[in-house]
Design a protein around this motif. Structure first.
Motif, PDB file in Angstrom:
ATOM      1  N   ARG A 260       0.833  -1.205   0.000  1.00 36.74           N
ATOM      2  CA  ARG A 260       0.000   0.000   0.000  1.00 36.74           C
ATOM      3  C   ARG A 260       0.868   1.254   0.000  1.00 36.74           C
ATOM      4  NH1 ARG A 260      -5.334  -0.260   3.754  1.00 36.74           N
ATOM      5  NH2 ARG A 260      -6.081  -2.346   3.234  1.00 36.74           N
ATOM      6  N   ASP A 261       1.904   1.232   0.842  1.00 31.99           N
ATOM      7  CA  ASP A 261       2.756   2.414   0.964  1.00 31.99           C
ATOM      8  C   ASP A 261       3.408   2.769  -0.373  1.00 31.99           C
ATOM      9  OD1 ASP A 261       2.136   2.523   3.639  1.00 31.99           O
ATOM     10  OD2 ASP A 261       4.015   1.608   4.322  1.00 31.99           O
ATOM     11  N   VAL A 262       3.850   1.752  -1.118  1.00 30.07           N
ATOM     12  CA  VAL A 262       4.478   1.993  -2.413  1.00 30.07           C
ATOM     13  C   VAL A 262       3.478   2.631  -3.377  1.00 30.07           C
ATOM     14  CG1 VAL A 262       5.462   0.872  -4.457  1.00 30.07           C
ATOM     15  CG2 VAL A 262       6.209   0.177  -2.175  1.00 30.07           C
ATOM     16  N   ALA A 263       2.270   2.088  -3.415  1.00 28.57           N
ATOM     17  CA  ALA A 263       1.247   2.621  -4.317  1.00 28.57           C
ATOM     18  C   ALA A 263       0.853   4.039  -3.937  1.00 28.57           C
ATOM     19  CB  ALA A 263       0.020   1.704  -4.306  1.00 28.57           C
ATOM     20  N   PHE A 264       0.642   4.276  -2.653  1.00 28.49           N
ATOM     21  CA  PHE A 264       0.210   5.600  -2.223  1.00 28.49           C
ATOM     22  C   PHE A 264       1.322   6.634  -2.413  1.00 28.49           C
ATOM     23  CE2 PHE A 264      -2.914   3.525   1.000  1.00 28.49           C
ATOM     24  CZ  PHE A 264      -3.684   3.081  -0.062  1.00 28.49           C
ATOM     25  N   ALA A 265       2.573   6.227  -2.186  1.00 26.10           N
ATOM     26  CA  ALA A 265       3.689   7.156  -2.374  1.00 26.10           C
ATOM     27  C   ALA A 265       3.801   7.582  -3.838  1.00 26.10           C
ATOM     28  CB  ALA A 265       4.993   6.520  -1.906  1.00 26.10           C
ATOM     29  N   ALA A 266       3.502   6.659  -4.751  1.00 27.62           N
ATOM     30  CA  ALA A 266       3.559   7.002  -6.177  1.00 27.62           C
ATOM     31  C   ALA A 266       2.576   8.119  -6.502  1.00 27.62           C
ATOM     32  CB  ALA A 266       3.253   5.769  -7.021  1.00 27.62           C
ATOM     33  N   ILE A 267       1.438   8.108  -5.837  1.00 29.25           N
ATOM     34  CA  ILE A 267       0.434   9.157  -6.061  1.00 29.25           C
ATOM     35  C   ILE A 267       0.841  10.452  -5.374  1.00 29.25           C
ATOM     36  CG2 ILE A 267      -1.953   9.816  -5.596  1.00 29.25           C
ATOM     37  CD1 ILE A 267      -2.645   6.800  -5.678  1.00 29.25           C
ATOM     38  N   GLN A 268       1.278  10.332  -4.126  1.00 26.48           N
ATOM     39  CA  GLN A 268       1.555  11.520  -3.316  1.00 26.48           C
ATOM     40  C   GLN A 268       2.816  12.255  -3.744  1.00 26.48           C
ATOM     41  OE1 GLN A 268       1.563   9.231   0.247  1.00 26.48           O
ATOM     42  NE2 GLN A 268      -0.557   9.715   0.802  1.00 26.48           N
ATOM     43  N   THR A 269       3.758  11.570  -4.392  1.00 21.65           N
ATOM     44  CA  THR A 269       5.025  12.203  -4.787  1.00 21.65           C
ATOM     45  C   THR A 269       5.145  12.349  -6.301  1.00 21.65           C
ATOM     46  OG1 THR A 269       6.217  10.077  -4.856  1.00 21.65           O
ATOM     47  CG2 THR A 269       6.161  11.237  -2.744  1.00 21.65           C
TER      48      THR A 269
ATOM     49  N   GLN B 173      -2.250   8.519 -13.911  1.00 20.73           N
ATOM     50  CA  GLN B 173      -1.013   8.324 -14.675  1.00 20.73           C
ATOM     51  C   GLN B 173       0.130   7.884 -13.774  1.00 20.73           C
ATOM     52  OE1 GLN B 173      -0.721  12.258 -16.308  1.00 20.73           O
ATOM     53  NE2 GLN B 173      -1.849  11.754 -18.189  1.00 20.73           N
ATOM     54  N   ALA B 174       0.148   8.384 -12.547  1.00 24.63           N
ATOM     55  CA  ALA B 174       1.224   8.033 -11.611  1.00 24.63           C
ATOM     56  C   ALA B 174       1.223   6.539 -11.316  1.00 24.63           C
ATOM     57  CB  ALA B 174       1.076   8.832 -10.321  1.00 24.63           C
ATOM     58  N   LEU B 175       0.050   5.946 -11.189  1.00 26.15           N
ATOM     59  CA  LEU B 175      -0.016   4.513 -10.916  1.00 26.15           C
ATOM     60  C   LEU B 175       0.337   3.697 -12.156  1.00 26.15           C
ATOM     61  CD1 LEU B 175      -3.134   4.294  -8.596  1.00 26.15           C
ATOM     62  CD2 LEU B 175      -0.730   3.999  -7.981  1.00 26.15           C
ATOM     63  N   GLY B 176      -0.013   4.203 -13.335  1.00 26.74           N
ATOM     64  CA  GLY B 176       0.407   3.533 -14.562  1.00 26.74           C
ATOM     65  C   GLY B 176       1.920   3.524 -14.686  1.00 26.74           C
ATOM     66  N   ALA B 177       2.539   4.662 -14.359  1.00 23.28           N
ATOM     67  CA  ALA B 177       4.000   4.750 -14.405  1.00 23.28           C
ATOM     68  C   ALA B 177       4.635   3.834 -13.370  1.00 23.28           C
ATOM     69  CB  ALA B 177       4.437   6.196 -14.178  1.00 23.28           C
ATOM     70  N   LEU B 178       3.987   3.688 -12.215  1.00 26.35           N
ATOM     71  CA  LEU B 178       4.493   2.784 -11.178  1.00 26.35           C
ATOM     72  C   LEU B 178       4.600   1.363 -11.704  1.00 26.35           C
ATOM     73  CD1 LEU B 178       5.270   2.017  -8.271  1.00 26.35           C
ATOM     74  CD2 LEU B 178       2.803   1.844  -7.769  1.00 26.35           C
ATOM     75  N   ALA B 179       3.616   0.917 -12.456  1.00 20.79           N
ATOM     76  CA  ALA B 179       3.646  -0.444 -13.000  1.00 20.79           C
ATOM     77  C   ALA B 179       4.896  -0.660 -13.845  1.00 20.79           C
ATOM     78  CB  ALA B 179       2.387  -0.702 -13.834  1.00 20.79           C
ATOM     79  N   HIS B 180       5.234   0.322 -14.650  1.00 24.99           N
ATOM     80  CA  HIS B 180       6.429   0.200 -15.495  1.00 24.99           C
ATOM     81  C   HIS B 180       7.704   0.192 -14.651  1.00 24.99           C
ATOM     82  CE1 HIS B 180       4.814   0.511 -19.651  1.00 24.99           C
ATOM     83  NE2 HIS B 180       3.766   1.017 -19.003  1.00 24.99           N
ATOM     84  N   ARG B 181       7.742   1.008 -13.603  1.00 27.31           N
ATOM     85  CA  ARG B 181       8.928   1.015 -12.731  1.00 27.31           C
ATOM     86  C   ARG B 181       9.095  -0.320 -12.022  1.00 27.31           C
ATOM     87  NH1 ARG B 181       7.001   6.092 -11.255  1.00 27.31           N
ATOM     88  NH2 ARG B 181       6.447   5.381  -9.149  1.00 27.31           N
ATOM     89  N   LEU B 182       7.989  -0.929 -11.627  1.00 24.79           N
ATOM     90  CA  LEU B 182       8.071  -2.207 -10.918  1.00 24.79           C
ATOM     91  C   LEU B 182       8.611  -3.317 -11.806  1.00 24.79           C
ATOM     92  CD1 LEU B 182       4.708  -2.119  -8.926  1.00 24.79           C
ATOM     93  CD2 LEU B 182       7.024  -1.789  -8.021  1.00 24.79           C
ATOM     94  N   ILE B 183       8.375  -3.204 -13.100  1.00 19.91           N
ATOM     95  CA  ILE B 183       8.934  -4.178 -14.035  1.00 19.91           C
ATOM     96  C   ILE B 183      10.408  -3.886 -14.283  1.00 19.91           C
ATOM     97  CG2 ILE B 183       8.885  -5.004 -16.418  1.00 19.91           C
ATOM     98  CD1 ILE B 183       6.624  -6.102 -14.685  1.00 19.91           C
ATOM     99  N   GLU B 184      10.734  -2.614 -14.455  1.00 19.91           N
ATOM    100  CA  GLU B 184      12.118  -2.229 -14.744  1.00 19.91           C
ATOM    101  C   GLU B 184      13.017  -2.375 -13.522  1.00 19.91           C
ATOM    102  OE1 GLU B 184      11.573   1.734 -16.066  1.00 19.91           O
ATOM    103  OE2 GLU B 184      10.487   1.169 -17.888  1.00 19.91           O
TER     104      GLU B 184
END
Length: 213
Positions: free
Chosen positions: A71-80, A89-100
């Motif tokens: 949860r913290d990782v997902a929420f931080a992606a939105i808050q920062t 868009q921030a959560l979509g970008a998070l998905a790509h970072r988690l793969i990379e």
């Protein structure tokens, strides 16, 4: 109590918690969640039964012990998120970072196949996973509303949270099923990101004209 003593106690407590979690996870993977008892976990971890409960009120909590980190990782992606980037868009970008750059809280596909298989084999774990998903959607709606200065009962925030959770759930499930057939992490990564990207487009369409895109 001196600060150093408090820090030692905190470190010791965290080590004990991690030991219990690691031992429990190993037993769950070896024998199945429903066939492992609290007493067996306590004995294998060399702690008392009450120590286990002090760290994990429910047996399911030992299996899903990284839920708060996720949860913290997902929420931080939105808050920062960067200026000009919407929460969606921030959560979509998070998905790509988690793969990379895989995060310990999100060990995607090859690293979680046994975890998923163990969860699917237990009705108790599946019920807990559904409850966690509902709790996550409510918490995500609160975060989304907060970052765009909307009230927490904003229907659009709850719509956005529900759609996001659904897209990620489908993407994660489909990628795992593909990995189970092919054992190819590249294929799993590809379908995961494809579904996330197309789902994000759909979410943005559904929320057009709101503060969340």
């Amino acid at each position: 109590m001196p600060k150093s003593a408090v820090e030692r106690r905190t470190r010791k407590r965290l080590v004990t918690r991690q030991t219990i979690s690691d031992v429990a996870t190993r037993l769950f993977f070896e024998r199945g969640f429903d066939h492992v008892t609290i007493d067996e976990i306590a004995e294998a971890a060399d702690v008392g039964r009450m120590t286990v409960f002090n760290h994990f009120p429910r047996k399911e909590d030992m299996f899903f012990d990284r839920e708060q980190e996720m949860r913290d990782v997902a929420f931080a992606a939105i808050q920062t998120r960067d200026a000009g980037t919407s929460p969606i868009q921030a959560l979509g970008a998070l998905a790509h970072r988690l793969i990379e750059q895989p995060h310990p809280s999100y060990p995607l596909f090859g690293g979680t196949s046994l975890f998923v298989e163990t969860a699917l084999a237990s009705e108790t774990l599946k019920a807990r996973a559904r409850q966690m998903r509902d709790d996550f959607v409510r918490a995500l709606a609160d975060v989304l509303a907060d970052v765009v200065n909307r009230p927490r009962d904003d229907p659009d925030a709850h719509l956005a949270a529900g759609l996001i959770a659904s897209v990620w759930s489908v993407a994660f499930t489909q990628a795992h099923e593909l990995f189970g057939r092919t054992r190819d992490t590249n294929d799993a990564d590809r379908i995961f990101l494809d579904l996330i990207d197309r789902g994000t487009v759909g979410i943005e369409a559904a929320l057009a004209g709101t503060a969340y895109i």
